[in-house]
Design an enzyme around this catalytic site. Structure first.
Site, PDB file in Angstrom:
ATOM      1  N   CYS A 136       2.736  -4.927   6.589  1.00  0.00           N
ATOM      2  CA  CYS A 136       2.531  -4.694   5.158  1.00  0.00           C
ATOM      3  C   CYS A 136       3.821  -4.227   4.490  1.00  0.00           C
ATOM      4  O   CYS A 136       4.858  -4.096   5.128  1.00  0.00           O
ATOM      5  CB  CYS A 136       1.441  -3.642   4.954  1.00  0.00           C
ATOM      6  SG  CYS A 136      -0.188  -4.167   5.519  1.00  0.00           S
ATOM      7  N   HIS A 152       0.824  -1.208   0.000  1.00  0.00           N
ATOM      8  CA  HIS A 152       0.000   0.000   0.000  1.00  0.00           C
ATOM      9  C   HIS A 152       0.858   1.257   0.000  1.00  0.00           C
ATOM     10  O   HIS A 152       2.072   1.213   0.198  1.00  0.00           O
ATOM     11  CB  HIS A 152      -0.966   0.013   1.183  1.00  0.00           C
ATOM     12  CG  HIS A 152      -0.337  -0.020   2.534  1.00  0.00           C
ATOM     13  ND1 HIS A 152       0.433   1.011   3.045  1.00  0.00           N
ATOM     14  CD2 HIS A 152      -0.374  -0.972   3.499  1.00  0.00           C
ATOM     15  CE1 HIS A 152       0.838   0.698   4.263  1.00  0.00           C
ATOM     16  NE2 HIS A 152       0.372  -0.506   4.562  1.00  0.00           N
TER      17      HIS A 152
END
Length: 169
Positions: A144, A121
């Protein structure tokens, strides 16, 4: 003479204008995303040739494979980018298919959840959060893989949902 010289210069510019830079490949897509955690790099490749390389941030405790929810580790292994999430707390996201069956089994043996929602992301959408904890070259995610927003847009242009991702130590 001036008219001839002007015509020659303009004609030369027109004739050679398209030869100064290589043509852009239209529709070229990555067939593999590779993350090398120890290098903090992500590579997009097609047929074994690297298309793009990115500096990345990882989970706050990045060494080793993600085992359970909350360990702040980025998983290691072979997964797929299984869906696009346009609306999240971060600027656009591609979901990584963690946890797989093996990840579930290992966490179950420990009596814990393997966690999930692991993505590639962009930056936090909330500016206050971004100011308070984001630093480009430090690991700051919950597990992430983070990029700059413009890089995330580029990745989304070059990578389709379903593309394999190999995350290496």
């Amino acid at each position: 003479m001036k008219k001839y010289l002007f015509f020659y210069i303009i004609t030369s510019l027109f004739l050679f204008a398209n030869t100064t830079s290589p043509p852009k490949s239209k529709g070229l897509k990555a067939d593999l995303v590779t993350v090398v955690k120890s290098q903090r790099k992500m590579y997009l490749s097609c047929k074994g040739k690297i298309l793009k390389k990115y500096d990345i941030a990882l989970g706050g405790n990045p060494v080793g494979h993600k085992r359970v929810r909350g360990d702040q580790k980025t998983p290691e292994g072979k997964y797929k980018l299984d869906y696009f999430k346009p609306n999240s707390s971060f600027y656009k996201a591609l979901h990584i298919s963690y946890p797989n069956r093996k990840d579930h089994q290992h966490a179950r043996k420990l009596g814990k959840s393997p966690g999930g929602s692991i993505m590639i992301h962009g930056q936090p959408n909330n500016r206050e959060i971004k100011k308070s904890f984001f630093q480009r070259y430090n690991d700051w995610t919950a597990g992430c893989i983070a990029l700059e927003n413009d890089e995330m847009d580029e990745v989304l242009h070059l990578v389709n949902v379903g593309t394999p991702i190999h995350i290496k130590p």
